[in-house]
Write an enzyme that holds these catalytic residues in place. Sequence first.
Site, PDB file in Angstrom:
ATOM      1  N   ASP A   1      14.554  -0.717   0.178  1.00 32.79           N
ATOM      2  CA  ASP A   1      15.336  -0.962   1.391  1.00 32.79           C
ATOM      3  C   ASP A   1      16.309  -2.111   1.102  1.00 32.79           C
ATOM      4  OD1 ASP A   1      15.840  -0.538   4.189  1.00 32.79           O
ATOM      5  OD2 ASP A   1      14.552  -2.218   4.674  1.00 32.79           O
TER       6      ASP A   1
ATOM      7  N   ASP B   1       7.410   2.830  -2.775  1.00 30.93           N
ATOM      8  CA  ASP B   1       7.597   3.923  -1.823  1.00 30.93           C
ATOM      9  C   ASP B   1       9.065   4.042  -1.414  1.00 30.93           C
ATOM     10  OD1 ASP B   1       7.539   1.506  -0.424  1.00 30.93           O
ATOM     11  OD2 ASP B   1       6.171   2.192   1.143  1.00 30.93           O
TER      12      ASP B   1
ATOM     13  N   ARG C   1       0.431   6.749   7.400  1.00 37.53           N
ATOM     14  CA  ARG C   1       0.404   6.865   5.936  1.00 37.53           C
ATOM     15  C   ARG C   1      -0.205   8.198   5.504  1.00 37.53           C
ATOM     16  NH1 ARG C   1       1.645   1.717   3.906  1.00 37.53           N
ATOM     17  NH2 ARG C   1       0.729  -0.041   5.023  1.00 37.53           N
TER      18      ARG C   1
ATOM     19  N   LYS D   1       0.810  -1.192   0.000  1.00 29.03           N
ATOM     20  CA  LYS D   1       0.000   0.000   0.000  1.00 29.03           C
ATOM     21  C   LYS D   1       0.856   1.259   0.000  1.00 29.03           C
ATOM     22  CE  LYS D   1      -2.769  -2.411   3.391  1.00 29.03           C
ATOM     23  NZ  LYS D   1      -3.119  -2.413   4.827  1.00 29.03           N
ATOM     24  N   GLY D   2       2.127   1.111   0.365  1.00 28.11           N
ATOM     25  CA  GLY D   2       2.996   2.266   0.612  1.00 28.11           C
ATOM     26  C   GLY D   2       3.104   3.259  -0.532  1.00 28.11           C
TER      27      GLY D   2
ATOM     28  N   LYS E   1      17.272   3.564   0.144  1.00 21.39           N
ATOM     29  CA  LYS E   1      18.252   3.399   1.226  1.00 21.39           C
ATOM     30  C   LYS E   1      19.338   2.456   0.706  1.00 21.39           C
ATOM     31  CE  LYS E   1      15.184   3.456   5.327  1.00 21.39           C
ATOM     32  NZ  LYS E   1      14.524   2.542   6.286  1.00 21.39           N
TER      33      LYS E   1
ATOM     34  N   PHE F   1      14.140   4.842  10.100  1.00 23.98           N
ATOM     35  CA  PHE F   1      12.784   4.466   9.715  1.00 23.98           C
ATOM     36  C   PHE F   1      11.940   5.711   9.490  1.00 23.98           C
ATOM     37  CE2 PHE F   1       8.696   2.363   9.848  1.00 23.98           C
ATOM     38  CZ  PHE F   1       8.984   1.244   9.079  1.00 23.98           C
ATOM     39  N   VAL F   2      11.468   5.880   8.258  1.00 23.17           N
ATOM     40  CA  VAL F   2      10.694   7.075   7.911  1.00 23.17           C
ATOM     41  C   VAL F   2       9.230   6.720   7.662  1.00 23.17           C
ATOM     42  CG1 VAL F   2      12.624   8.422   7.006  1.00 23.17           C
ATOM     43  CG2 VAL F   2      11.430   6.847   5.480  1.00 23.17           C
TER      44      VAL F   2
HETATM   45  P1  IMP Z   1      12.645  -4.236   0.963  1.00 28.49           P
HETATM   46  O1  IMP Z   1      12.070  -5.489   0.409  1.00 28.49           O
HETATM   47  O2  IMP Z   1      13.557  -4.500   2.126  1.00 28.49           O
HETATM   48  O3  IMP Z   1      13.286  -3.356  -0.081  1.00 28.49           O
HETATM   49  O4  IMP Z   1      11.441  -3.475   1.668  1.00 28.49           O
HETATM   50  C1  IMP Z   1      10.675  -2.557   1.037  1.00 28.49           C
HETATM   51  C2  IMP Z   1       9.450  -2.276   1.864  1.00 28.49           C
HETATM   52  O5  IMP Z   1       9.756  -2.201   3.265  1.00 28.49           O
HETATM   53  C3  IMP Z   1       8.900  -0.920   1.502  1.00 28.49           C
HETATM   54  O6  IMP Z   1       8.012  -0.998   0.413  1.00 28.49           O
HETATM   55  C4  IMP Z   1       8.236  -0.497   2.793  1.00 28.49           C
HETATM   56  O7  IMP Z   1       6.910  -1.007   2.844  1.00 28.49           O
HETATM   57  C5  IMP Z   1       9.062  -1.137   3.880  1.00 28.49           C
HETATM   58  N1  IMP Z   1      10.040  -0.181   4.433  1.00 28.49           N
HETATM   59  C6  IMP Z   1      11.376  -0.232   4.348  1.00 28.49           C
HETATM   60  N2  IMP Z   1      11.954   0.810   4.973  1.00 28.49           N
HETATM   61  C7  IMP Z   1      10.933   1.556   5.451  1.00 28.49           C
HETATM   62  C8  IMP Z   1      10.879   2.803   6.185  1.00 28.49           C
HETATM   63  O8  IMP Z   1      11.868   3.465   6.534  1.00 28.49           O
HETATM   64  N3  IMP Z   1       9.624   3.242   6.493  1.00 28.49           N
HETATM   65  C9  IMP Z   1       8.489   2.593   6.141  1.00 28.49           C
HETATM   66  N4  IMP Z   1       8.500   1.444   5.449  1.00 28.49           N
HETATM   67  C10 IMP Z   1       9.720   0.933   5.113  1.00 28.49           C
HETATM   68 MG    MG Z   2       5.115  -0.991   4.455  1.00 33.00          MG
END
Ligand code: IMP
Ligand code: MG
Length: 186
Positions: free
Chosen positions: A103, A100, A166, A43-44, A131, A153-154
């Site tokens: 990470d 969004d 959100r 949903k982000g 990031k 964490f944002v």
């Molecule tokens: P990844 O698979 O580790 O790249 O995670 C991506 C997902 O983790 C994003 O779409 C977010 O939903 C969540 N996420 C990662 N870092 C943050 C943050 O700092 N704030 C909020 N959600 C985050």
């Molecule tokens: Mg999320």
Amino acid sequence: MIEDDIKEVYFSKEQLAGIVKKLGEQISRDYEGKNLMLVSILKGSVIFMADLMREITVPCNIDFMCVSSYGSETKPKGAVKIIKDLDINLEGKDLLLVEDILDSGRTLSCVCKILKTRNPASIRICTLLDKPDRREAMDIKADYSGALVPDEFVVGYGLDYDEKYRNLPYIGVLKPEIYNRPKNEE
Ligand code: IMP
Ligand code: MG
């Protein structure tokens, strides 16, 4: 008020509008004459997607996909489960995945692998925030990235902590006591 839980504002509403406008211009230039399909990862990315598509001046389709990483809270880990799949046939489409925040990259790495099997003409990634220091999936890089953020964490502008925040119109850093707080004190 949800604002009381924010330690510092990283990107104001106005800064976000500027970032999104620039991305829209870049995408519009690059996808001239292509078969652009924006895929919002729910949903982000929903607020980012809504603003970004209005800054894109070339024709495009949109669709939504919802996946969940099996991990939770501040450090998602592990494989991805499809909660809602795309409705549109991807054959010949130039997919632009709209995220969004990038990470570890695990989520998009899994999503890309799944979508590649459906014969799109191309797949690229557009993320509002990146990031890069936290990247684990080395095959994943942002083709379009709004801004880099450090390992904090944002929340806001679609990004959540525990499904909250959100609806903040800007992006900020949460006070650490919020995520260190035991669940029963909420
Ligand atoms: P990844 O698979 O580790 O790249 O995670 C991506 C997902 O983790 C994003 O779409 C977010 O939903 C969540 N996420 C990662 N870092 C943050 C943050 O700092 N704030 C909020 N959600 C985050
Ligand atoms: Mg999320």
